[in-house]
Design a protein around this motif. Structure first.
Motif, mmCIF file in Angstrom:
data_model
loop_
_atom_site.group_PDB
_atom_site.id
_atom_site.type_symbol
_atom_site.label_atom_id
_atom_site.label_comp_id
_atom_site.label_asym_id
_atom_site.label_seq_id
_atom_site.Cartn_x
_atom_site.Cartn_y
_atom_site.Cartn_z
ATOM 1 N N TYR A 41 0.837 -1.201 0.000
ATOM 2 C CA TYR A 41 0.000 0.000 0.000
ATOM 3 C C TYR A 41 0.873 1.252 0.000
ATOM 4 O O TYR A 41 0.492 2.297 -0.530
ATOM 5 C CB TYR A 41 -0.941 -0.005 1.210
ATOM 6 N N GLY A 42 2.057 1.132 0.571
ATOM 7 C CA GLY A 42 3.008 2.232 0.543
ATOM 8 C C GLY A 42 3.411 2.592 -0.881
ATOM 9 O O GLY A 42 3.584 3.773 -1.208
ATOM 10 N N ILE A 43 3.569 1.591 -1.739
ATOM 11 C CA ILE A 43 3.913 1.859 -3.145
ATOM 12 C C ILE A 43 2.779 2.627 -3.825
ATOM 13 O O ILE A 43 3.013 3.610 -4.543
ATOM 14 C CB ILE A 43 4.183 0.539 -3.891
ATOM 15 N N VAL A 44 1.538 2.182 -3.598
ATOM 16 C CA VAL A 44 0.376 2.868 -4.181
ATOM 17 C C VAL A 44 0.351 4.328 -3.731
ATOM 18 O O VAL A 44 0.167 5.248 -4.534
ATOM 19 C CB VAL A 44 -0.936 2.157 -3.779
ATOM 20 N N SER A 45 0.557 4.560 -2.450
ATOM 21 C CA SER A 45 0.537 5.923 -1.907
ATOM 22 C C SER A 45 1.667 6.759 -2.476
ATOM 23 O O SER A 45 1.488 7.949 -2.773
ATOM 24 C CB SER A 45 0.643 5.874 -0.374
ATOM 25 N N ASN A 46 2.826 6.149 -2.644
ATOM 26 C CA ASN A 46 3.979 6.855 -3.182
ATOM 27 C C ASN A 46 3.735 7.294 -4.627
ATOM 28 O O ASN A 46 3.988 8.453 -4.997
ATOM 29 C CB ASN A 46 5.206 5.946 -3.095
ATOM 30 N N VAL A 47 3.209 6.393 -5.452
ATOM 31 C CA VAL A 47 2.939 6.717 -6.859
ATOM 32 C C VAL A 47 1.888 7.813 -6.958
ATOM 33 O O VAL A 47 2.039 8.777 -7.730
ATOM 34 C CB VAL A 47 2.485 5.454 -7.627
ATOM 35 N N TYR A 48 0.811 7.708 -6.177
ATOM 36 C CA TYR A 48 -0.241 8.718 -6.243
ATOM 37 C C TYR A 48 0.219 10.072 -5.714
ATOM 38 O O TYR A 48 -0.354 11.108 -6.082
ATOM 39 C CB TYR A 48 -1.487 8.246 -5.492
ATOM 40 N N ALA A 49 1.230 10.093 -4.863
ATOM 41 C CA ALA A 49 1.782 11.368 -4.415
ATOM 42 C C ALA A 49 2.425 12.099 -5.594
ATOM 43 O O ALA A 49 2.234 13.310 -5.771
ATOM 44 C CB ALA A 49 2.809 11.147 -3.303
ATOM 45 N N TYR A 50 3.172 11.367 -6.411
ATOM 46 C CA TYR A 50 3.742 11.973 -7.612
ATOM 47 C C TYR A 50 2.635 12.422 -8.573
ATOM 48 O O TYR A 50 2.718 13.499 -9.181
ATOM 49 C CB TYR A 50 4.656 10.973 -8.327
ATOM 50 N N VAL A 51 1.607 11.604 -8.699
ATOM 51 C CA VAL A 51 0.491 11.932 -9.591
ATOM 52 C C VAL A 51 -0.167 13.246 -9.180
ATOM 53 O O VAL A 51 -0.518 14.084 -10.020
ATOM 54 C CB VAL A 51 -0.541 10.787 -9.586
ATOM 55 N N ALA A 52 -0.339 13.444 -7.887
ATOM 56 C CA ALA A 52 -0.983 14.656 -7.395
ATOM 57 C C ALA A 52 -0.210 15.899 -7.822
ATOM 58 O O ALA A 52 -0.803 16.911 -8.234
ATOM 59 C CB ALA A 52 -1.096 14.598 -5.872
ATOM 60 N N PHE A 53 1.110 15.838 -7.739
ATOM 61 C CA PHE A 53 1.936 16.971 -8.158
ATOM 62 C C PHE A 53 1.843 17.185 -9.672
ATOM 63 O O PHE A 53 1.760 18.323 -10.151
ATOM 64 C CB PHE A 53 3.397 16.753 -7.757
ATOM 65 N N LEU A 54 1.855 16.097 -10.420
ATOM 66 C CA LEU A 54 1.808 16.210 -11.876
ATOM 67 C C LEU A 54 0.483 16.791 -12.358
ATOM 68 O O LEU A 54 0.444 17.550 -13.338
ATOM 69 C CB LEU A 54 2.037 14.832 -12.503
#
Length: 489
Positions: A41-54
């Motif tokens: 779940y940490g990986i999912v959260s990490n990827v979506y954090a980048y998505v939010a900035f993009l």
């Protein structure tokens, strides 16, 4: 009061779809926290954090610019088409860059075996950025029903695919290895199905909005675009800095924690408990959907500033009710995440209060948007970002995810105080600070009383905590009796 009633009505409709949609998406949290280990779940959260900035980068302040220029233009359709064409060009360019450099990006994000994650989420971000303007136009045209329909359809597709691909497909194939589903499901993709589901959802929403593109003559006005970009670029900074306040720790945490600590596992625990503040976040998002077009369309009214002050006060009241409700029922709310994540429950009050102050900050932000001094918004957001990043970098290695929760709250409070001080100089509004402070103190006192109610009989336990919330509601009704009569009569 009639303006407040209109705002309340649109908040219910726009907010209703937003709340329902985000609430439905929130149900993926208990699903994920039971299907995935914290480190996954940490990986999912990490990827979506980048998505939010993009997503902030790819919209580059054009949503608010569209509201501002379409609201005062004699040719709002030209504003719409110019904005849409601009976002189309930047979105396509972004997708091409992502596909070319997906391998390099995956290496940098420390997912070298999964460049497909980067490509899937790159497409998703581009689609969401492009459709942000058709959605904004629906809001400006006061078409909340269509807005809600498209949003909710996309959400149902996302949730349905998540459940089907992650839960049902493996079960079907285990029971029947020769099933046709073996051509659909690949166990090696794993958490990648989270990203695939999101991509399909975004594509469906684009298709539903497609009639709004072909019905309009596409006109591009270069000079208009330059004006919109000048207005909107500070808002890009505001968006990026604001996103840093909410998501930067999800990028920093795995990199800053000591090597002896599983950074992705800690991030997964933190991110799951962060989601327990969903009600406050939903309330703020629902309010934002209707408040921005509201204050742009009412700022010339004789009593506009008095209306803004009332909006602030009632925002605070509802925010405090949500805070009390979540915290006094946290013993029930925790069951929405897997038991492997319970150790992070201590961050929830700090996240709730952080969201609460962010909502107040957003309510105050009308001063720099109405006076076209959006550069101040950028400076305020940068203040918050500096505090957030600084506290995270300094204290994550020592305090772990608790440092991130505290940083979120401290930054939100600092931005709110600074915005109020500046706003009173450039666009003074007589906010009822004494009444707001009174409600805040009373709510915190009742919270301190309520959390210390621990009765073995669960019915009595929650009955007493409910009484604490009702005491706050009663106190507010007594203090606001006169204005409530005017509002509802």
């Amino acid at each position: 009061m009639s303006a407040l009633k209109k705002l309340a009505g649109e908040t219910v409709i726009y907010g209703g779809s937003s709340i329902i949609g985000r609430f439905l998406n929130w149900w993926l949290v208990p699903f994920y926290t039971r299907m995935f280990l914290p480190e996954q779940y940490g990986i999912v959260s990490n990827v979506y954090a980048y998505v939010a900035f993009l997503l902030i980068l790819l919209t580059y302040g054009m949503e608010t610019s569209f509201f501002r220029f379409a609201g005062k233009s004699k040719k709002p359709d030209e504003v719409y088409s110019t904005t849409l064409i601009s976002l189309l060009v930047t979105s396509i360019s972004f997708v091409l860059a992502v596909f070319v450099f997906s391998g390099n990006i995956a290496d940098w994000m420390e997912y070298p075996s999964h460049p497909e994650y980067i490509r899937w989420m790159g497409l998703t971000v581009a689609l969401d950025a492009f459709t942000s303007i058709p959605f904004a136009r629906l809001r400006l045209k006061s078409r909340p029903v269509r807005f809600a329909f498209v949003k909710l359809t996309g959400i149902f597709v996302n949730i349905g695919l998540n459940i089907f691909l992650i839960y049902y497909c493996p079960k079907i194939i285990d029971a029947n290895p020769d099933s046709i589903f073996r051509y659909i499901y690949n166990p090696h993709i794993g958490i990648g199905y989270v990203f695939i589901s999101n991509l399909v959802s975004s594509a469906v929403m684009l298709l539903l909005l497609f009639p709004d593109f072909i019905r309009k003559k596409m006109v591009f006005d270069k000079q208009l675009l330059l004006q919109m970009l000048r207005y909107g670029w500070p808002l890009l900074i505001v968006g990026l800095a604001g996103m840093a306040n909410q998501n930067i720790e999800k990028i920093l945490m795995p990199k800053l924690l000591p090597a002896s600590v599983d950074g992705l596992k800690q991030l997964g625990i933190y991110a799951a408990n962060f989601k327990l503040a969903v009600l406050m976040n939903l309330f703020i998002q629902a309010f934002r959907y209707s408040f921005e077009p509201f204050f742009f369309s009412h700022y010339k009214g004789e009593d506009s500033k008095m209306t803004y002050a009332l909006v602030m006060k009632y925002f605070v009241i509802f925010g405090l009710i949500i805070f009390l409700g979540v915290m006094l029922y946290i013993g029930m709310a925790k069951y929405f995440i897997g038991s492997r994540y319970y150790e992070g429950l201590r961050i929830v009050p700090f996240i709730l209060m952080g969201y609460f102050f962010q909502g107040i900050f957003y309510t105050l932000s009308l001063w720099y948007k109405l006076t076209d001094k959006t550069s101040y918004g950028a400076k305020l957001a940068l203040l918050g970002a500096v505090i957030t990043i600084g506290l995270n970098v300094l204290f994550i290695p020592v305090l772990g995810y608790m440092a991130s929760a505290l940083a979120f709250l401290v930054a939100s409070v600092a931005m709110t105080v600074a915005s109020y001080i500046l706003g009173q100089k450039h666009f003074p509004v007589k906010y009822d600070l004494k009444r707001v402070a009174l409600y805040f103190v009373v709510a915190l006192v009742l919270y301190a009383v309520g959390v210390n109610i621990n009765i073995s009989n669960i019915v009595i336990h929650y009955a007493l905590r409910t009484i604490v919330i009702l005491i706050f509601l009663g106190f507010v009704v007594v203090k606001e009796k006169r204005e409530l009569k005017r509002l509802f009569v």
